[in-house]
Design an enzyme around this catalytic site. Structure first.
Site, PDB file in Angstrom:
ATOM      1  N   ASP A  61       6.820  -6.500  -4.779  1.00 23.23           N
ATOM      2  CA  ASP A  61       6.806  -5.033  -4.713  1.00 23.23           C
ATOM      3  C   ASP A  61       5.716  -4.561  -5.660  1.00 23.23           C
ATOM      4  OD1 ASP A  61       7.140  -2.338  -4.711  1.00 23.23           O
ATOM      5  OD2 ASP A  61       9.276  -2.350  -5.238  1.00 23.23           O
ATOM      6  N   ASN A  94      -4.388  -5.654  -1.259  1.00 26.63           N
ATOM      7  CA  ASN A  94      -4.378  -4.891  -0.004  1.00 26.63           C
ATOM      8  C   ASN A  94      -3.118  -4.051   0.188  1.00 26.63           C
ATOM      9  OD1 ASN A  94      -4.887  -4.563   3.132  1.00 26.63           O
ATOM     10  ND2 ASN A  94      -2.872  -5.505   2.913  1.00 26.63           N
ATOM     11  N   SER A 144     -10.482   3.271   0.663  1.00 27.27           N
ATOM     12  CA  SER A 144     -10.315   3.954   1.948  1.00 27.27           C
ATOM     13  C   SER A 144     -11.517   4.863   2.182  1.00 27.27           C
ATOM     14  CB  SER A 144      -9.048   4.814   1.920  1.00 27.27           C
ATOM     15  OG  SER A 144      -9.026   5.695   3.034  1.00 27.27           O
ATOM     16  N   TYR A 157      -3.380  10.359  -2.154  1.00 26.37           N
ATOM     17  CA  TYR A 157      -3.798   9.039  -1.661  1.00 26.37           C
ATOM     18  C   TYR A 157      -5.299   8.823  -1.862  1.00 26.37           C
ATOM     19  CZ  TYR A 157      -4.819   5.420   1.842  1.00 26.37           C
ATOM     20  OH  TYR A 157      -5.269   4.291   2.489  1.00 26.37           O
TER      21      TYR A 157
END
Ligand SMILES: NC(=O)c1ccc[n+]([C@@H]2O[C@H](COP(=O)([O-])OP(=O)(O)OC[C@H]3O[C@@H](n4cnc5c(N)ncnc54)[C@H](OP(=O)(O)O)[C@@H]3O)[C@@H](O)[C@H]2O)c1
Length: 252
Positions: A61, A94, A144, A157
């Site tokens: 996690d 990732n 991203s 994000y």
């Protein structure tokens, strides 16, 4: 000669899975992680074994550092018992999730979750795995496209992914003495389960994203894994501290 070994987080599906498979095609043995989908991870292990490489799946996690010491102990044990090796040659950070929440409705809890999963987790996991990485290893952090361009709903994000781009440069600078390269890969919109599978499943959104992409379609997982494998291989030995966007030319 013994195979090199890569650790890929979040490789039970999506981009991590494709990265693990493409790394195996390049001759890497793989330690892959999953959070909840053990069966899917076990299938990835089997696929890698069919490609002639070794693989082992471990739970992780990334949202809490509490389990990292235990995880590192497990990685050491797997390296020793399954791979007859003491060290890794590549680390692919990732694992992650997507959310769409406007700036106005983003709570402290949501921002903390984004920070923990996309920044604090990879930061301290890398710190703890550093002694297990061979000199000359490669680290790939997952950024991203949303760190370069902006879309409503991705302030938390996208900002964390921008932080990862910055972190990659600092790591590359500090790890250079050990010849460890660090780059970030910045996928555009890719058809995975990410964010509830919106890119793949919402046809209007898919068409809109494709219309903004120079190559005229959204991405697929196999657009990404081969680039991750390249960045982990000697073929990219002089690429260091870079952000590599892999988006087919989105919002150019
Ligand atoms: N798809 C896109 O459009 C896109 C674009 C740019 C960047 N990215 C980035 O690419 C990475 C992978 O995304 P994806 O599209 O492959 O997503 P995905 O298909 O939803 O897969 C996510 C993977 O991460 C694991 N994971 C999720 N939360 C975790 C946690 N708290 N701790 C550890 N592992 C966790 C999942 O494990 P389980 O299967 O066990 O749940 C799964 O293996 C993410 O960092 C994402 O931000 C994606």
């Amino acid at each position: 000669m013994a195979s090199k070994i890569a650790l890929v987080t979040g490789a039970s599906r999506g981009l991590g899975k494709d990265s693990a498979l493409q790394l195996a095609k390049k001759g890497f043995d793989i330690i892959l992680t999953y959070q909840t989908k053990k069966e899917a991870a076990d299938e990835v292990v089997k696929e890698i074994e069919t490609l002639g490489q070794k693989a082992f799946a471990l739970p992780l996690d990334i949202s809490t550092t509490a389990g990292f010491d235990q995880f590192v102990t497990e990685v050491k044990d797997v390296l020793d018992t399954q791979f007859d090796s003491a060290k890794l040659d590549a680390l692919v950070n990732n694992a992650g999730i997507g959310i769409n929440e406007s700036f106005e409705t983003t709570t402290e809890e949501i921002l903390d979750a984004m920070t923990n999963i996309h920044f604090k987790g990879p930061y301290f996991l890398t710190q703890k795995l550093l002694p297990l990485l061979n000199d000359g290893s490669s680290i790939v952090n997952t950024s991203s496209g949303l760190a370069r361009f902006s879309m409503p709903g991705y302030s938390a994000y996208g900002a964390m992914k921008a932080a990862i781009d910055s972190l990659s440069r600092y790591q590359a600078l500090e790890f250079g003495a050990r010849k460890i390269r660090v780059n970030s890969i910045a996928p555009g919109a890719i058809e995975t389960d990410f964010g509830g599978g919106v890119v793949r499943d919402i046809s209007d959104l898919n068409k809109h994203l494709a219309s903004e992409t120079a190559l005229g379609r959204v991405g697929l997982p196999d657009d990404i894994g081969s680039v991750v494998a390249f960045l982990c291989s000697e073929d990219s030995k002089w690429i260091n501290g870079q952000r590599v966007e892999v988006s087919g030319g989105f919002k150019l």
